[in-house]
Write a protein that holds these residues in place. Structure first.
Motif, mmCIF file in Angstrom:
data_model
loop_
_atom_site.group_PDB
_atom_site.id
_atom_site.type_symbol
_atom_site.label_atom_id
_atom_site.label_comp_id
_atom_site.label_asym_id
_atom_site.label_seq_id
_atom_site.Cartn_x
_atom_site.Cartn_y
_atom_site.Cartn_z
ATOM 1 N N GLY A 105 0.818 -1.222 0.000
ATOM 2 C CA GLY A 105 0.000 0.000 0.000
ATOM 3 C C GLY A 105 0.843 1.258 0.000
ATOM 4 N N ASP A 106 0.299 2.302 0.596
ATOM 5 C CA ASP A 106 1.028 3.569 0.729
ATOM 6 C C ASP A 106 1.791 3.498 2.050
ATOM 7 O OD1 ASP A 106 1.929 6.096 0.270
ATOM 8 O OD2 ASP A 106 0.132 7.073 1.031
ATOM 9 N N CYS A 107 2.815 2.670 2.055
ATOM 10 C CA CYS A 107 3.406 2.147 3.294
ATOM 11 C C CYS A 107 3.963 3.245 4.211
ATOM 12 C CB CYS A 107 4.520 1.163 2.947
ATOM 13 S SG CYS A 107 5.248 0.393 4.395
ATOM 14 N N THR A 108 3.622 3.112 5.470
ATOM 15 C CA THR A 108 4.184 4.002 6.502
ATOM 16 C C THR A 108 4.785 3.177 7.641
ATOM 17 O OG1 THR A 108 2.029 4.121 7.593
ATOM 18 C CG2 THR A 108 2.533 5.856 6.017
ATOM 19 N N ARG A 109 5.197 1.944 7.312
ATOM 20 C CA ARG A 109 5.630 1.021 8.369
ATOM 21 C C ARG A 109 6.957 1.417 9.025
ATOM 22 N NH1 ARG A 109 2.966 -1.726 4.486
ATOM 23 N NH2 ARG A 109 1.496 -3.369 5.070
ATOM 24 N N LYS A 111 10.224 4.632 9.340
ATOM 25 C CA LYS A 111 10.353 6.093 9.318
ATOM 26 C C LYS A 111 10.746 6.641 7.951
ATOM 27 C CE LYS A 111 14.990 6.024 11.476
ATOM 28 N NZ LYS A 111 15.137 4.554 11.577
ATOM 29 N N LEU A 112 11.202 5.794 7.032
ATOM 30 C CA LEU A 112 11.579 6.302 5.703
ATOM 31 C C LEU A 112 10.380 6.908 4.958
ATOM 32 C CD1 LEU A 112 14.127 3.639 4.374
ATOM 33 C CD2 LEU A 112 14.579 5.964 5.171
ATOM 34 N N HIS A 113 9.185 6.584 5.381
ATOM 35 C CA HIS A 113 8.019 7.119 4.657
ATOM 36 C C HIS A 113 7.891 8.634 4.860
ATOM 37 C CE1 HIS A 113 5.836 7.251 8.511
ATOM 38 N NE2 HIS A 113 4.974 8.029 7.894
ATOM 39 N N LYS A 114 8.503 9.143 5.932
ATOM 40 C CA LYS A 114 8.346 10.584 6.211
ATOM 41 C C LYS A 114 9.671 11.317 6.109
ATOM 42 C CE LYS A 114 8.554 9.570 11.097
ATOM 43 N NZ LYS A 114 7.937 9.556 12.379
ATOM 44 N N GLN A 115 10.587 10.745 5.349
ATOM 45 C CA GLN A 115 11.896 11.393 5.239
ATOM 46 C C GLN A 115 12.195 11.796 3.804
ATOM 47 O OE1 GLN A 115 14.877 9.131 7.354
ATOM 48 N NE2 GLN A 115 13.899 9.579 9.308
ATOM 49 N N ARG A 180 13.513 5.805 -0.503
ATOM 50 C CA ARG A 180 14.851 6.401 -0.532
ATOM 51 C C ARG A 180 15.274 6.903 0.854
ATOM 52 N NH1 ARG A 180 16.908 12.158 -2.859
ATOM 53 N NH2 ARG A 180 19.114 11.670 -2.703
ATOM 54 N N PRO A 181 16.407 6.409 1.371
ATOM 55 C CA PRO A 181 16.923 6.999 2.607
ATOM 56 C C PRO A 181 17.433 8.417 2.318
ATOM 57 C CG PRO A 181 17.848 4.798 2.226
ATOM 58 C CD PRO A 181 17.182 5.232 0.955
ATOM 59 N N PRO A 182 17.177 9.376 3.194
ATOM 60 C CA PRO A 182 17.563 10.766 2.923
ATOM 61 C C PRO A 182 19.068 10.898 2.714
ATOM 62 C CG PRO A 182 16.900 10.466 5.231
ATOM 63 C CD PRO A 182 16.565 9.199 4.510
ATOM 64 N N THR A 186 22.943 4.997 4.257
ATOM 65 C CA THR A 186 22.684 3.557 4.357
ATOM 66 C C THR A 186 21.398 3.332 5.143
ATOM 67 O OG1 THR A 186 25.055 3.164 4.366
ATOM 68 C CG2 THR A 186 23.668 1.377 5.171
ATOM 69 N N PRO A 187 20.513 2.468 4.657
ATOM 70 C CA PRO A 187 19.302 2.211 5.444
ATOM 71 C C PRO A 187 19.653 1.613 6.802
ATOM 72 C CG PRO A 187 19.430 0.723 3.536
ATOM 73 C CD PRO A 187 20.542 1.714 3.400
ATOM 74 N N GLU A 188 18.905 2.039 7.802
ATOM 75 C CA GLU A 188 19.196 1.584 9.162
ATOM 76 C C GLU A 188 18.560 0.231 9.434
ATOM 77 O OE1 GLU A 188 17.966 4.932 11.510
ATOM 78 O OE2 GLU A 188 19.616 6.171 10.723
#
Ligand code: SF4
Length: 295
Positions: A105-109, A111-115, A180-182, A186-188
């Protein structure tokens, strides 16, 4: 007569199963339950049931009844809670991947969804691919276009694929994290842990013969091994994605090879020869030949 758990036990079991699902664990086995492990409440119900219709037996005679009753309880409740993943209800990989995408879906699982992500980069390519490449996460170009490996690193990956004698359209390409990680960091760990179950489900649907992990982040997440690239490269690993049905007769898992991420090769082109060795190992396994050079 069926026996049910108390509402508290049922709720605790459902909560535990949801926890396992979030970890990407879907397959469970049942073992015989020893009489000593029978919950008192279940024994009480069993004994009451037995005494309703039959003479009470000796302790030795009661044990099998207790086991059967508890097994019925476990089966009844686990299978109420354990619904199959949506893609397991279809056989067509195109439809199965679509169901995974819908589930995402429009994933927010994480924190990358809000970065600053523009869109989720799900994956691209042949749903029946024998060869799959897995990178780390989308960069700026991928975030803009919604497709993995489309920037400069993507061009290099395309060249690597061509050098193997195949086309990009023949393989499937995805990343450990889909947003995309900001700043291309590197993704955490928590982001990888949250997102990678979807990648595992994609791999389980595609059922490739070989998965190539591009870079240490992909390798460590797929293999759950924390080792430097020098130790990870140069060999095949047996790979079964977490949560995949190990009993699937049509697929016994993939072989997994590790090589350098194309972005790293752009920074250090001297390592291209090493990457080519890794790809040659894969080509040999898949029976691929490099394209003939035109005269
Ligand atoms: S990276 Fe994965 S888990 Fe995190 S928000 Fe994006 S799609 Fe969801």
């Amino acid at each position: 007569m069926p026996i049910t758990l108390t509402p508290t036990m049922r709720s605790a079991l459902a909560e535990r199963m949801r926890y396992y699902h979030e970890l990407g664990i879907y397959d469970f086995y049942r073992r015989e339950v020893a009489a000593s492990e029978v919950p008192e409440s279940a024994v009480a119900v069993t004994e009451a049931t037995a005494s309703d219709s039959t003479q009470a037996g000796s302790p030795e005679e009661m044990s099998p009844r207790k086991s059967a009753a508890v097994q019925a309880v476990v089966e009844d409740n686990i299978f109420q809670v354990l619904t199959p993943k949506p893609e397991q209800t279809v056989t067509d990989p195109v439809a199965a991947l679509k169901l995974i995408r819908e589930d995402l879906g429009d994933c927010t699982r994480c924190k990358l969804h809000k970065q600053g992500r523009k869109q989720i980069v799900f994956g691209v390519g042949n749903p029946n691919a024998e060869l799959m490449f897995v990178g780390e996460g989308p960069g700026a170009d991928e975030d803009a276009q919604g497709e993995p490996f489309v920037g400069r690193a993507g061009q290099l990956l395309n060249n690597m694929i061509k050098a193997m004698g195949i086309q990009r359209e023949q393989v499937y390409i995805a990343n450990v994290v889909k947003c995309r990680p900001p700043g291309n960091r590197t993704p955490e760990r928590d982001e990888c842990d949250t997102c990678s179950p979807f990648l595992m489900r994609q791999i389980a649907v595609i059922k490739p013969k070989v998965v190539v992990a591009l870079g240490a982040v992909a390798a460590k997440n797929l293999l759950a091994i924390n080792a430097p690239m020098s130790e990870l490269r140069g060999r095949f690993y047996d790979f079964m994605p977490a949560g995949a049905r190990s009993s699937d007769p049509s697929w016994q898992g993939a072989r997994l090879a590790v090589t350098y991420h194309p972005a790293f090769l752009l920074r250090d082109p001297r390592q291209k020869g090493e990457a080519w060795k890794d790809l040659q190992m894969v080509m040999k396994y898949l029976g691929l030949k490099p394209p003939q050079k035109s005269e």
